[in-house]
Design an enzyme around this catalytic site. Structure first.
Site, mmCIF file in Angstrom:
data_model
loop_
_atom_site.group_PDB
_atom_site.id
_atom_site.type_symbol
_atom_site.label_atom_id
_atom_site.label_comp_id
_atom_site.label_asym_id
_atom_site.label_seq_id
_atom_site.Cartn_x
_atom_site.Cartn_y
_atom_site.Cartn_z
ATOM 1 N N LYS A 62 -13.296 48.306 -62.367
ATOM 2 C CA LYS A 62 -12.401 47.670 -62.334
ATOM 3 C C LYS A 62 -12.571 46.248 -61.535
ATOM 4 O O LYS A 62 -13.214 46.453 -60.338
ATOM 5 C CB LYS A 62 -11.338 48.216 -61.287
ATOM 6 C CG LYS A 62 -10.033 47.676 -60.725
ATOM 7 C CD LYS A 62 -8.992 48.418 -59.889
ATOM 8 C CE LYS A 62 -8.048 47.719 -59.118
ATOM 9 N NZ LYS A 62 -7.211 48.562 -58.135
ATOM 10 N N ASP A 122 -5.576 41.308 -55.712
ATOM 11 C CA ASP A 122 -4.537 42.254 -55.974
ATOM 12 C C ASP A 122 -3.337 42.021 -55.061
ATOM 13 O O ASP A 122 -3.353 42.444 -53.917
ATOM 14 C CB ASP A 122 -4.911 43.647 -55.969
ATOM 15 C CG ASP A 122 -3.641 44.494 -56.558
ATOM 16 O OD1 ASP A 122 -2.578 44.185 -56.656
ATOM 17 O OD2 ASP A 122 -3.701 45.966 -56.133
ATOM 18 N N LYS A 176 2.827 43.287 -52.574
ATOM 19 C CA LYS A 176 2.216 44.386 -51.413
ATOM 20 C C LYS A 176 2.973 43.583 -49.939
ATOM 21 O O LYS A 176 3.022 42.319 -50.117
ATOM 22 C CB LYS A 176 0.594 43.943 -51.386
ATOM 23 C CG LYS A 176 -0.006 44.838 -52.282
ATOM 24 C CD LYS A 176 -1.440 45.050 -52.065
ATOM 25 C CE LYS A 176 -2.029 45.916 -53.188
ATOM 26 N NZ LYS A 176 -1.935 47.326 -53.241
ATOM 27 N N ASP A 185 -10.898 43.944 -54.535
ATOM 28 C CA ASP A 185 -10.267 44.781 -55.324
ATOM 29 C C ASP A 185 -11.164 44.881 -56.826
ATOM 30 O O ASP A 185 -10.844 45.259 -57.684
ATOM 31 C CB ASP A 185 -8.792 44.620 -55.586
ATOM 32 C CG ASP A 185 -8.208 45.739 -56.070
ATOM 33 O OD1 ASP A 185 -8.472 47.101 -55.899
ATOM 34 O OD2 ASP A 185 -6.970 45.589 -56.866
ATOM 35 N N ASP A 192 2.005 47.162 -58.945
ATOM 36 C CA ASP A 192 0.881 47.101 -58.261
ATOM 37 C C ASP A 192 -0.177 48.370 -58.658
ATOM 38 O O ASP A 192 -1.396 48.410 -57.880
ATOM 39 C CB ASP A 192 1.521 47.537 -56.803
ATOM 40 C CG ASP A 192 0.415 47.299 -55.678
ATOM 41 O OD1 ASP A 192 -0.653 46.700 -55.935
ATOM 42 O OD2 ASP A 192 0.547 47.557 -54.480
ATOM 43 N N GLU A 215 -2.072 48.482 -61.142
ATOM 44 C CA GLU A 215 -2.751 47.586 -62.331
ATOM 45 C C GLU A 215 -3.875 47.875 -62.602
ATOM 46 O O GLU A 215 -4.415 47.719 -63.689
ATOM 47 C CB GLU A 215 -2.706 46.084 -61.768
ATOM 48 C CG GLU A 215 -3.864 45.789 -60.882
ATOM 49 C CD GLU A 215 -3.881 46.322 -59.619
ATOM 50 O OE1 GLU A 215 -2.794 46.590 -59.020
ATOM 51 O OE2 GLU A 215 -4.868 46.303 -59.096
ATOM 52 N N ARG A 258 -5.303 50.868 -63.137
ATOM 53 C CA ARG A 258 -5.583 52.022 -64.072
ATOM 54 C C ARG A 258 -5.168 51.265 -65.474
ATOM 55 O O ARG A 258 -5.682 51.638 -66.376
ATOM 56 C CB ARG A 258 -4.608 53.144 -63.678
ATOM 57 C CG ARG A 258 -3.002 52.785 -63.669
ATOM 58 C CD ARG A 258 -2.493 53.791 -62.754
ATOM 59 N NE ARG A 258 -2.603 53.717 -61.552
ATOM 60 C CZ ARG A 258 -1.862 54.577 -60.648
ATOM 61 N NH1 ARG A 258 -1.255 55.726 -60.792
ATOM 62 N NH2 ARG A 258 -2.078 54.256 -59.393
HETATM 63 N N1 BES Z 1 -5.930 47.943 -55.225
HETATM 64 C C1 BES Z 1 -4.772 49.026 -54.849
HETATM 65 C C2 BES Z 1 -5.471 50.107 -54.360
HETATM 66 C C3 BES Z 1 -6.094 49.833 -52.835
HETATM 67 C C4 BES Z 1 -5.602 49.970 -51.809
HETATM 68 C C5 BES Z 1 -7.427 49.648 -52.689
HETATM 69 C C6 BES Z 1 -5.983 49.842 -50.512
HETATM 70 C C7 BES Z 1 -8.069 49.273 -51.381
HETATM 71 C C8 BES Z 1 -7.287 49.543 -50.427
HETATM 72 C C9 BES Z 1 -4.248 49.428 -56.044
HETATM 73 O O1 BES Z 1 -3.922 48.517 -57.201
HETATM 74 C C10 BES Z 1 -2.796 49.837 -55.714
HETATM 75 O O2 BES Z 1 -2.135 48.818 -55.290
HETATM 76 N N2 BES Z 1 -2.547 51.073 -55.750
HETATM 77 C C11 BES Z 1 -1.310 51.427 -55.422
HETATM 78 C C12 BES Z 1 -0.915 52.616 -56.408
HETATM 79 C C13 BES Z 1 0.755 52.571 -56.084
HETATM 80 C C14 BES Z 1 1.635 51.408 -56.494
HETATM 81 C C15 BES Z 1 0.955 53.984 -57.324
HETATM 82 C C16 BES Z 1 -1.395 52.109 -54.014
HETATM 83 O O3 BES Z 1 -2.369 52.793 -53.673
HETATM 84 O O4 BES Z 1 -0.555 52.000 -53.262
HETATM 85 ZN ZN ZN Z 2 -5.696 47.012 -57.191
HETATM 86 ZN ZN ZN Z 3 -2.469 47.467 -56.796
#
Ligand code: BES
Ligand code: ZN
Ligand code: ZN
Length: 497
Positions: A255, A260, A267, A278, A337, A339, A341
């Site tokens: 990824k 992000d 966020k 990210d 968010d 994204e 996946r």
């Molecule tokens: N890049 C984030 C995950 C992440 C969070 C990486 C903290 C490093 C530190 C990912 O794209 C994301 O935002 N995931 C969300 C998923 C949710 C919307 C289902 C998350 O983990 O909050």
């Molecule tokens: Zn992300």
């Molecule tokens: Zn995200």
């Protein structure tokens, strides 16, 4: 700082003398130090070092026989016969901490195991790993002494040169990851990742780049949808390192979100800056390929990275949008968010179609939930094959990049059912955020492929110092995957399963 592994103690031209001993080897301290300090001081050190347990470090400032002030550090390697690469590298990291503000020339004498030459290589590797700093943007540079040279002088514990060269190549890959992750997103953007990928051509890596047009033709609407809100380009980059094209290859998929922001599901601003990291999955793929090529390892590995940025604009995709992925599976983008996946869905499917690997491992900073589950110690491991999971787990243990397996169970499938499309990109159940993300990825992996997903969202970065890295980027994954690929290449004579 220069680190010298040597048999004879030459206190006169060293700033610090380090003695590394197992718990039953206090006589070794005496033998080594007698040429340097008087008998009383030797006894004093021996007494002070009784029951020196693993990772305990004792420091002594003494006057040498020549009347010069000398700093002696004794480092405990634990019970003889129990040390491993991971434990010795860690000890190297602690030794670095003990000497970082010291003089320029450090001599190391060790009596740890029978394979002293290997132990010396692991110690040197640990010292070098811990010494990495990123001070590019500091106008006054970091004051601690960086390790500039590690050398070996004569016998007793000469560094195993072959092992040391291998560890150096792996470290180069890990340092590249740390650098890419630490660079801010205005520098480490998709074009920069492309430039770094292309620079690996000189090591014999074949680089293929898919741009927006190419991806449109292939129907990669999942990854393209993520990049729509950004002014930066979206790329899918494949890096191939193959020494024998007749054999199967291992595929690594990463990824690569250079930032992000969350998209329209933006966020919170607190810690949003951390999202420059990210792209770690992609960086690890690049780092592993670089180190394999530097080692000239006999193996076949293809790395595929989806590189883009998740931003907000009038063109950004909306929550509720439906995209048709390259696999033709339709996805409801319930949360912009989630994204990573979406990017991986197309990257995984493309990798399968184009390279037909028997083994595929993806790496991603996929979910914040993995930190809730495992903290910063273990990365989350998901796999559709027990042997693959076991092999990855044992590589993780041997290099100290630990994995913990979580379930990929059909009972979670209902959580990603969509009302209007085949699946949606977030779970509707409560909790299990890392599992539902992995279940989503599984939808794009044919059952014939042995596949593992490693969620590195909480291990790629640590706000605290770790044994082998300072606060910040860790480079987690490069040492683990090098070990895994090396073992596969060695044990099977090929990379096939
Ligand atoms: N890049 C984030 C995950 C992440 C969070 C990486 C903290 C490093 C530190 C990912 O794209 C994301 O935002 N995931 C969300 C998923 C949710 C919307 C289902 C998350 O983990 O909050
Ligand atoms: Zn992300
Ligand atoms: Zn995200």
């Amino acid at each position: 700082m220069e680190v010298i592994f040597s048999e004879t103690i030459r206190g006169d031209d060293l700033d610090v003398v380090i003695v590394v001993v197992s718990d039953d080897a206090l006589h070794f301290i005496a033998d080594k130090l007698r040429s340097l300090i008087d008998e009383k001081s030797v006894e004093y050190i021996q007494t002070a070092c009784k029951e020196l347990s693993y990772n305990k470090i004792k420091k002594f400032g003494l006057i040498s026989l020549d009347g010069k002030y000398i700093e002696i550090i004794v480092a405990g390697a634990g019970k003889r016969g129990t040390s491993s690469r991971a434990s010795i590298e860690k000890l190297g990291g602690y030794i670095y901490d003990a000497i970082k503000s010291k003089g320029a020339k450090v001599g190391i004498y060790n009596d740890v195991e029978s394979e002293l030459d290997r132990v010396a290589a692991y110690l040197a590797s640990g010292i070098a790993l811990k010494s990495w700093v990123f001070d590019k943007y500091k106008t006054s540079k970091v004051s601690e002494n960086k390790v500039t040279n590690i050398e070996c002088q004569s016998c007793c514990a000469p560094i195993n040169q072959e092992e040391f060269a291998k560890l150096t190549a792996i470290r180069d890959g890990a340092f590249l990851v740390r650098e890419m992750v630490t660079e801010p997103a205005n520098i480490m953007n998709p074009d920069k990742i492309l430039e770094i990928s292309l620079s690996l051509k000189k090591l014999g890596i074949k680089v293929t780049v898919l741009k927006k047009r190419d991806m449109e033709k292939l129907g990669m609407n999942a990854i393209l949808g993520v990049g729509r809100g950004s002014d930066n380009p979206t790329y899918l980059i494949a890096l191939e390192y193959c020494t024998d094209r007749t054999k199967d290859r291992i595929a690594l998929v990463g990824k690569g979100l250079t930032f992000d922001a969350g998209g329209i599901c933006i966020k919170p601003s607190n810690k949003m800056g951390d999202m420059k990291g990210d792209m770690t999955g992609a960086a690890v793929v690049i780092g592993v390929l670089k180190s394999l090529a530097l080692q000239k390892m006999k193996t076949n590995v293809v790395g595929v990275i989806g590189v883009t940025e998740n931003m907000i604009s009038g063109g950004a995709q909306r929550p509720g949008d439906v995209v048709v992925s390259m696999s033709k599976k339709t996805i409801e983008v319930d949360n912009t968010d989630a994204e990573g996946r979406l990017v991986l869905a197309d990257a995984i499917w493309y990798t399968h179609k184009k390279y037909r690997p028997k083994i595929m491992i993806d790496l991603a900073t996929l979910t914040g939930a993995i930190q809730v589950a495992l903290g910063h110690e273990f990365a989350g491991l998901f796999a559709n094959d027990d042997d693959l999971a076991k092999d990855l787990d044992s590589s993780g243990t041997s290099v100290g990049e630990k994995l913990w397996r979580l379930p990929l169970h059909p009972s979670y499938e209902k959580d990603i059912k969509s009302d209007i499309a085949d699946i949606k990109n977030v779970g509707s159940g409560r909790g299990a955020g890392s599992i539902t993300a992995a279940m989503f990825l599984k939808e794009f992996v044919p059952d014939t492929i042995k596949w593992a997903h490693i969620d590195i969202a909480a291990t790629e970065w640590d706000a605290k110092d770790r044994a082998l890295s300072k606060r910040g980027a860790t480079g987690f994954g490069v040492r683990l995957l090098n070990d895994f690929i090396e073992r596969r290449s060695e044990s099977r004579g090929e990379t096939s399963s």
